[in-house]
Design a protein around this motif. Structure first.
Motif, PDB file in Angstrom:
ATOM      1  N   ASP A 137      -1.686  -5.809  -5.874  1.00  0.00           N
ATOM      2  CA  ASP A 137      -1.349  -7.163  -6.317  1.00  0.00           C
ATOM      3  C   ASP A 137      -0.316  -7.017  -7.430  1.00  0.00           C
ATOM      4  O   ASP A 137      -0.667  -6.638  -8.558  1.00  0.00           O
ATOM      5  CB  ASP A 137      -2.599  -7.880  -6.828  1.00  0.00           C
ATOM      6  CG  ASP A 137      -2.330  -9.315  -7.257  1.00  0.00           C
ATOM      7  OD1 ASP A 137      -1.194  -9.623  -7.699  1.00  0.00           O
ATOM      8  OD2 ASP A 137      -3.269 -10.123  -7.180  1.00  0.00           O
ATOM      9  N   ASN A 154      -6.482  -0.967  -5.318  1.00  0.00           N
ATOM     10  CA  ASN A 154      -7.689  -0.238  -4.956  1.00  0.00           C
ATOM     11  C   ASN A 154      -7.287   1.197  -4.604  1.00  0.00           C
ATOM     12  O   ASN A 154      -6.220   1.436  -4.044  1.00  0.00           O
ATOM     13  CB  ASN A 154      -8.340  -0.916  -3.741  1.00  0.00           C
ATOM     14  CG  ASN A 154      -9.573  -0.181  -3.268  1.00  0.00           C
ATOM     15  OD1 ASN A 154     -10.604  -0.210  -3.914  1.00  0.00           O
ATOM     16  ND2 ASN A 154      -9.467   0.495  -2.140  1.00  0.00           N
ATOM     17  N   ASN A 183      -4.193   0.780  -2.086  1.00  0.00           N
ATOM     18  CA  ASN A 183      -3.999  -0.390  -1.237  1.00  0.00           C
ATOM     19  C   ASN A 183      -4.416  -1.655  -1.978  1.00  0.00           C
ATOM     20  O   ASN A 183      -4.810  -1.596  -3.132  1.00  0.00           O
ATOM     21  CB  ASN A 183      -4.724  -0.237   0.110  1.00  0.00           C
ATOM     22  CG  ASN A 183      -6.221  -0.113  -0.037  1.00  0.00           C
ATOM     23  OD1 ASN A 183      -6.768  -0.060  -1.129  1.00  0.00           O
ATOM     24  ND2 ASN A 183      -6.914  -0.049   1.080  1.00  0.00           N
ATOM     25  N   ASP A 184      -4.308  -2.766  -1.304  1.00  0.00           N
ATOM     26  CA  ASP A 184      -4.598  -4.071  -1.914  1.00  0.00           C
ATOM     27  C   ASP A 184      -3.814  -4.244  -3.216  1.00  0.00           C
ATOM     28  O   ASP A 184      -4.335  -4.758  -4.208  1.00  0.00           O
ATOM     29  CB  ASP A 184      -6.099  -4.253  -2.161  1.00  0.00           C
ATOM     30  CG  ASP A 184      -6.917  -4.227  -0.895  1.00  0.00           C
ATOM     31  OD1 ASP A 184      -6.362  -4.591   0.164  1.00  0.00           O
ATOM     32  OD2 ASP A 184      -8.094  -3.837  -0.948  1.00  0.00           O
ATOM     33  N   ARG A 223       0.831  -1.201   0.000  1.00  0.00           N
ATOM     34  CA  ARG A 223       0.000   0.000   0.000  1.00  0.00           C
ATOM     35  C   ARG A 223       0.868   1.253   0.000  1.00  0.00           C
ATOM     36  O   ARG A 223       2.017   1.231   0.415  1.00  0.00           O
ATOM     37  CB  ARG A 223      -0.957   0.010   1.181  1.00  0.00           C
ATOM     38  CG  ARG A 223      -0.271  -0.017   2.528  1.00  0.00           C
ATOM     39  CD  ARG A 223      -1.238  -0.150   3.707  1.00  0.00           C
ATOM     40  NE  ARG A 223      -2.153   0.957   3.770  1.00  0.00           N
ATOM     41  CZ  ARG A 223      -3.459   0.824   4.017  1.00  0.00           C
ATOM     42  NH1 ARG A 223      -3.972  -0.361   4.248  1.00  0.00           N
ATOM     43  NH2 ARG A 223      -4.242   1.881   4.050  1.00  0.00           N
TER      44      ARG A 223
END
Length: 193
Positions: A91, A98, A88-89, A61
């Motif tokens: 991948d 996100n 954040n989140d 993040r």
């Protein structure tokens, strides 16, 4: 991940720091902000202060304090948090993340959020990984159906509605849908021409 400092015309994004605890406390206790973001969790002041002091060390993040970029006599007039924006989140395999934004009440609707999103998207899609950029392909968010102003802002920046999570949030005695939106790297780049 180390959060980069990003600078626009109106605002500057710097990593969230321990000194931001008081302003973040104001944000999590703003009734309208809580309503428009669907926040239901009650935080203690200690939790907020601890989070502000340690979030920069979290993996996956980037958390930025939005500050005014006004400069006088070669120096910043204020470095005080007026909002926060988060990727954040993250991948790294799917190259997706996100996005979340919250502005303090006196700074909503004044262009700071728009510029912050533009700078974060530029960082997300274009920053070289050697410089700490995530080089994403997709950034998504959800916006509540009771927040048409935010939905319009995201749409104007190139986010596309993908679907709805029906009655996903409470709005007092009523319900609100979560509208899922995203922008892909090529869509973002087409808005930059």
């Amino acid at each position: 991940m180390r959060t980069a400092v990003l600078v626009g015309e109106m605002m500057r994004l710097r990593p969230v720091e321990a000194r931001d605890g008081a302003r973040l406390w104001d944000a999590v206790n703003d009734p309208e902000g809580r309503r428009l973001t669907g926040t239901t969790h009650a935080f203690t002041r200690e939790q907020v202060d601890r989070w502000a002091a340690t979030v920069a060390d979290e993996d996956g993040r980037f958390d930025w304090a939005i500050t005014p970029a006004a400069v006088r006599d070669g120096g910043l007039v204020s470095d005080e948090l007026i909002g926060e924006i988060v990727l954040n989140d993250i991948d790294p395999v799917a190259r997706s993340a996100n996005l979340r934004l919250q502005m303090l009440p006196d700074y909503r609707g004044r262009g700071y959020g728009r510029e912050a999103i533009e700078e974060v998207l530029r960082f997300a899609f274009d920053a070289d990984p050697a410089d700490g950029g995530p080089r994403l392909h997709r950034v998504s968010l959800d916006v509540l159906s009771i927040n048409p102003r935010a939905k319009a802002l995201y749409g104007s920046l190139g986010f596309v509605e993908e679907g709805r999570l029906r009655d996903a949030y409470r709005d007092g005695q009523d319900w609100a849908d979560a509208i899922v939106m995203s922008i892909l790297e090529d869509e973002f780049r087409s808005t930059q021409d």
